[in-house]
Design a protein around this motif. Structure first.
Motif, PDB file in Angstrom:
ATOM      1  N   GLN A   1      -5.865  -8.403   0.323  1.00  0.00           N
ATOM      2  CA  GLN A   1      -5.047  -7.330  -0.227  1.00  0.00           C
ATOM      3  C   GLN A   1      -3.750  -7.162   0.563  1.00  0.00           C
ATOM      4  O   GLN A   1      -2.675  -6.972  -0.012  1.00  0.00           O
ATOM      5  CB  GLN A   1      -5.835  -6.015  -0.211  1.00  0.00           C
ATOM      6  CG  GLN A   1      -6.998  -5.970  -1.182  1.00  0.00           C
ATOM      7  CD  GLN A   1      -7.876  -4.751  -0.955  1.00  0.00           C
ATOM      8  OE1 GLN A   1      -8.131  -4.340   0.185  1.00  0.00           O
ATOM      9  NE2 GLN A   1      -8.354  -4.160  -2.053  1.00  0.00           N
TER      10      GLN A   1
ATOM     11  N   LEU B   1      -6.834   2.897   2.938  1.00  0.00           N
ATOM     12  CA  LEU B   1      -6.431   2.012   4.030  1.00  0.00           C
ATOM     13  C   LEU B   1      -7.583   1.678   4.965  1.00  0.00           C
ATOM     14  O   LEU B   1      -7.521   0.692   5.701  1.00  0.00           O
ATOM     15  CB  LEU B   1      -5.286   2.652   4.822  1.00  0.00           C
ATOM     16  CG  LEU B   1      -4.022   2.988   4.014  1.00  0.00           C
ATOM     17  CD1 LEU B   1      -2.987   3.654   4.905  1.00  0.00           C
ATOM     18  CD2 LEU B   1      -3.452   1.738   3.359  1.00  0.00           C
TER      19      LEU B   1
ATOM     20  N   PHE C   1       0.817  -1.226   0.000  1.00  0.00           N
ATOM     21  CA  PHE C   1       0.000   0.000   0.000  1.00  0.00           C
ATOM     22  C   PHE C   1       0.843   1.265   0.000  1.00  0.00           C
ATOM     23  O   PHE C   1       0.411   2.327   0.446  1.00  0.00           O
ATOM     24  CB  PHE C   1      -0.927  -0.005   1.225  1.00  0.00           C
ATOM     25  CG  PHE C   1      -1.708  -1.279   1.380  1.00  0.00           C
ATOM     26  CD1 PHE C   1      -2.401  -1.826   0.306  1.00  0.00           C
ATOM     27  CD2 PHE C   1      -1.732  -1.951   2.580  1.00  0.00           C
ATOM     28  CE1 PHE C   1      -3.108  -3.010   0.431  1.00  0.00           C
ATOM     29  CE2 PHE C   1      -2.438  -3.137   2.734  1.00  0.00           C
ATOM     30  CZ  PHE C   1      -3.128  -3.667   1.648  1.00  0.00           C
TER      31      PHE C   1
ATOM     32  N   VAL D   1      -9.084  -1.854   3.727  1.00  0.00           N
ATOM     33  CA  VAL D   1      -8.178  -2.902   3.260  1.00  0.00           C
ATOM     34  C   VAL D   1      -8.657  -4.268   3.749  1.00  0.00           C
ATOM     35  O   VAL D   1      -9.047  -4.434   4.910  1.00  0.00           O
ATOM     36  CB  VAL D   1      -6.745  -2.629   3.751  1.00  0.00           C
ATOM     37  CG1 VAL D   1      -5.881  -3.877   3.655  1.00  0.00           C
ATOM     38  CG2 VAL D   1      -6.122  -1.491   2.951  1.00  0.00           C
TER      39      VAL D   1
END
Length: 404
Positions: free
Chosen positions: A210, A203, A195, A206
């Motif tokens: 991922q 975020l 990320f 998430v």
């Protein structure tokens, strides 16, 4: 530099391979370590294998390497393991933490690879050091929780620790044999995780899938999540302080998305020594297992012309606060990193189970650190007691957050 490298292991002739006790043999590091052993039977042999509950894979490993001792998590796994072993092969099979401790201090083992994930690796690592073993350390939590204790015991027993983590192995290769006064700073590199370029708003939602998708490294679930939050780099900063005997202000972090430069040592004359190579853990593993000799790993050198460029950038401290929390915990007291690690392990477990959002990981850790009274934990049992208490506190705080 002051390190755990108390003396160089002797060079061994081909007729006397180094015997290994592998703790965490079915995990990512353990399976790659066995690849190195497989490639160098004249230098390495397996004396013991310790795993969790993967009886099927452990049976395959045992059938190939024929160690005299096996260890698994519990009796149920041991019962599943026995009928999977080849006929005529009857190793000792131990269970639980005590079995792992026995594997760590096995008299027949010259070196112990400590690659059990998390705080569970502390007691076996402690046992190996107490027995004066060479320890190839891939369990950073042993130093995060009890770095001072491990250092003192190394001095007492003559145990030697060789760092398997790619960053610390890089620093060991670049700087461990330099004069301490020549060193200005250690610089750990971080990939930035999956990320690195995502907006802060991204975020908030998430998913575990991922977060587990690391762009460069193939790792287990826990360390993959730690890489995504940058907690892994925070723990590595603490590990570097203990391993190399430097203060926190002499350990820096820089994001290097290509993961080719594994870390750098900066010296007072303005020079820097960088360790470079492909992002493949077999390089660091083989360096430790066969130290002080270098051996083939099957890893191809990096084609720098094809790569084209190497880039570096500052970490995003505000968006990934775990790195800051780790530094603050180390500065606060010897016991704060114990709480930091315990809260993180619980938070990662809850995130993977879908019970805590990604940004809830640093939030839960921060709350646990704020609730810690700072009491000392100087010996092994008090460290483990505080670890258990901190985990319970983290779960209670998480449940309270769910209820709210």
């Amino acid at each position: 530099m002051q390190t755990y490298i108390s003396s160089l292991p002797p060079r061994r002739p081909a007729a006397a391979p180094r015997s290994l006790s592998l703790l965490g043999s079915t995990g990512s590091i353990g399976t790659q370590a066995l690849e190195v052993v497989r490639a160098h039977p004249d230098r390495l042999r397996v004396a013991a294998l310790a795993a969790g509950r993967n009886a099927e894979l452990l049976a395959q490993q045992a059938a190939e390497f024929r160690p005299s001792l096996l260890c698994v998590m519990d009796k149920e796994t041991a019962d599943r393991l026995r009928p999977l072993l080849p006929g005529g092969y009857a190793p000792d099979i131990l269970t639980g933490e005590e079995g792992c401790v026995e594997a760590a201090r096995l008299e027949d083992a010259d070196m112990v690879l400590s690659s059990i994930v998390g705080a569970a690796g502390l007691r076996p690592t402690h046992a190996a050091v107490a027995a004066g073993k060479m320890v190839a350390l891939a369990n950073k939590e042993s130093l995060v929780l009890a770095g001072h204790l491990v250092r003192e015991m190394c001095a007492e027993t003559g145990a030697t620790i060789l760092p398997v983590d790619s960053e610390h192995n890089a620093l060991f290769q670049a700087a461990a044999f330099e004069e301490a006064r020549a060193l200005r700073r250690l610089v750990l590199t971080a990939s930035g995780g999956p990320f690195r370029h995502k907006e802060a708003s991204f975020l908030e939602n998430v998913t575990p899938k991922q977060a587990l998708n690391h762009p460069n490294w193939s790792m287990g679930a826990k360390i993959s999540i730690d890489s995504a939050t940058l907690m892994n780099k925070g723990l590595e900063v603490i590990e570097a302080c203990h391993l190399f005997g430097v203060d926190m202000d002499r350990v820096g972090v820089v994001v290097h998305p290509q993961s080719i430069v594994h870390s750098l040592a900066e010296f007072v004359d303005g020079s820097m020594l960088a360790h470079m190579g492909a992002p493949d853990m077999r390089v660091a593993i083989a360096h430790c297992l066969c130290f002080p000799e270098r051996v083939g790993t099957g890893v191809e050198p990096v084609d720098l012309a094809k790569l084209g460029g190497l880039t570096f950038e500052e970490p995003r401290w505000d968006d990934f606060p775990c790195l800051r929390l780790a530094r603050e915990a180390y500065a606060a007291s010897r016991s704060h990193p114990i709480v930091l690690n315990a809260a993180n392990e619980v938070a990662v477990e809850l995130f993977l189970a879908g019970r805590l959002p990604f940004l809830g990981i640093p939030g839960l850790i921060d709350s646990c650190l704020a609730a810690h009274d700072g009491r000392a934990a100087e010996d092994l049992e008090s460290i483990l007691d505080l670890d258990r208490e901190a985990r319970q506190r983290a779960r209670e705080l998480a449940r309270a957050g769910e209820a709210a």
